[in-house]
Design a protein around this motif. Structure first.
Motif, PDB file in Angstrom:
ATOM      1  N   ILE A 180       0.835  -1.204   0.000  1.00  0.00           N
ATOM      2  CA  ILE A 180       0.000   0.000   0.000  1.00  0.00           C
ATOM      3  C   ILE A 180       0.872   1.257   0.000  1.00  0.00           C
ATOM      4  O   ILE A 180       0.583   2.234  -0.682  1.00  0.00           O
ATOM      5  N   THR A 204      -0.735   5.029   5.214  1.00  0.00           N
ATOM      6  CA  THR A 204      -0.816   3.577   5.044  1.00  0.00           C
ATOM      7  C   THR A 204      -1.763   2.994   6.093  1.00  0.00           C
ATOM      8  O   THR A 204      -2.634   2.182   5.778  1.00  0.00           O
ATOM      9  N   LEU A 247      -5.421   3.782   5.310  1.00  0.00           N
ATOM     10  CA  LEU A 247      -5.967   2.980   4.208  1.00  0.00           C
ATOM     11  C   LEU A 247      -6.170   1.526   4.611  1.00  0.00           C
ATOM     12  O   LEU A 247      -7.125   0.880   4.177  1.00  0.00           O
ATOM     13  N   VAL A 288      -6.323  -5.195  -0.638  1.00  0.00           N
ATOM     14  CA  VAL A 288      -5.021  -4.522  -0.746  1.00  0.00           C
ATOM     15  C   VAL A 288      -4.979  -3.695  -2.032  1.00  0.00           C
ATOM     16  O   VAL A 288      -4.521  -2.551  -2.042  1.00  0.00           O
ATOM     17  N   ALA A 345      -6.872  -0.472  -1.533  1.00  0.00           N
ATOM     18  CA  ALA A 345      -6.119   0.465  -0.684  1.00  0.00           C
ATOM     19  C   ALA A 345      -4.941   1.063  -1.458  1.00  0.00           C
ATOM     20  O   ALA A 345      -4.649   2.248  -1.361  1.00  0.00           O
ATOM     21  N   ARG A 346      -4.276   0.225  -2.263  1.00  0.00           N
ATOM     22  CA  ARG A 346      -3.124   0.723  -3.007  1.00  0.00           C
ATOM     23  C   ARG A 346      -3.541   1.747  -4.057  1.00  0.00           C
ATOM     24  O   ARG A 346      -2.851   2.728  -4.297  1.00  0.00           O
ATOM     25  N   ALA A 392      -3.904   5.034  -2.374  1.00  0.00           N
ATOM     26  CA  ALA A 392      -2.749   5.576  -1.639  1.00  0.00           C
ATOM     27  C   ALA A 392      -2.296   6.930  -2.170  1.00  0.00           C
ATOM     28  O   ALA A 392      -2.005   7.842  -1.415  1.00  0.00           O
TER      29      ALA A 392
END
Ligand code: ADP
Ligand code: MG
Length: 304
Positions: A98, A114, A117, A142, A145-146, A149
């Motif tokens: 992330i 991070t 998120l 994931v 979230a990435r 970011a």
């Protein structure tokens, strides 16, 4: 504002999308629905700049989104996409995946974002777990979230919660869509799942036969589904003379009426039963509070 201006595209000579035209404002949530193969994923990819358009243009604010013919590297900083292929780094941890694209100049800021998120996608317990050890649904979290970011201005989601189990889906949907609203991030969601849409989308586009057949709010489409294709997205429905399209919950079993049907089967649906019956040699569905015996005769009417 995202402007999709009269775009046409086909992988071969056949047009997959024809004269598609719509706008999305910052912070707006737009859902794209349509049957499998109707071009939802293709439209998402075109907005990302993955293919060259045959006709038309796409703009985010003043910048034109161009395909690979004009761009050495596909994509733009202001737009992120989460597709079925997550494209994560398998041997690094959730937190590292992330944080990967966040600047190391501000380690505290990076750590804070991070963490924030990881909370949005509810993966606190797995922050230090290597991605390769996660389930499909966890990987999908994931990936979401990435994509968030680097604070994109537009997020493209293609069947975003398809791998996530039902126990966790609704909470995650709320977290993600509320986060996008709070940060004023525009979001385009391609989906066949009404739960990705109801309560979250500001507007819905319905794709059919390579065109947009309707663009309206979820409320209006639900209340007045002009086509069976639209009604089927929202639930079990019937086409009954003289009412037209009516959902199963708009019909009720009554003592007396001139509409008579024969019960075929009762399905337990949680708070209600769905009664499958034969009316005028056609199958119809009626919502009812209890199971009804097979082959029994019932009368029904519209819920007043
Ligand atoms: P949806 O996401 O609504 O299911 P898609 O955008 O994936 O629809 O597909 C739309 C149409 O384009 C389908 O007929 C599909 O077979 C075709 N298609 C999708 N991807 C490709 C590709 N890479 N090459 C050729 N045809 C494709
Ligand atoms: Mg698709």
């Amino acid at each position: 504002m995202l402007q999709v201006k009269n775009i046409t595209f086909g992988y071969s000579k056949t047009k997959v999308l024809n004269a598609i035209d719509f706008n999305v404002k910052p912070g707006e949530n737009l859902a794209i629905i349509g049957e499998s193969g109707s071009g939802k994923s293709t439209l998402i990819k075109l907005i990302y700049g993955e293919y060259d358009l045959n006709e038309g243009q796409i703009f985010w604010k003043d910048e034109e989104i161009l395909g690979p013919k004009y761009n050495l590297v596909v994509g733009y900083d202001f737009i992120k996409s989460v597709s079925q292929e997550f494209d994560l780094m398998p041997v690094t941890t959730v937190a590292e995946n992330i944080g990967k694209f966040l600047s190391n100049f501000y380690p505290e800021e990076k750590q804070k974002r991070t963490k924030e998120l990881i909370e949005v996608v509810e993966l606190e317990a797995f922050a230090n777990t290597k991605v390769k050890l996660l389930s499909g649904g966890q990987k999908q979290r994931v990936a979401i979230a990435r994509a968030l970011a680097k604070q994109p201005e537009i997020l493209l989601l293609d069947e975003p919660f398809s791998h996530i189990d039902n126990f966790q889906k609704q909470g995650l949907r709320r977290n993600v869509f509320n986060y996008l609203k709070a940060k004023n991030i525009a979001c385009i969601v391609a989906t066949h799942d009404r739960k990705d849409v109801l309560g979250f989308a500001d507007e819905i586009i319905v794709l059919d036969e390579s065109k947009i057949i309707v663009k309206d709010t979820p409320q209006n489409l639900y209340k007045n589904p002009k086509l069976p294709l639209i009604a089927s997205f929202f639930g079990e429905f019937n086409i009954i003379d003289p009412y037209g399209i009516v959902y199963a919950h708009q019909l009720q079993v009554v003592e007396e009426s001139n509409l008579k049907a024969t019960v075929r089967k009762s399905y337990f649906n949680g708070s209600v039963w769905l009664i499958e019956a034969i009316y005028n040699s056609e199958i119809i569905f009626i919502q009812h509070k209890a199971e009804l015996p097979k082959d029994s005769e019932i009368h029904f009417s519209l819920v007043s």
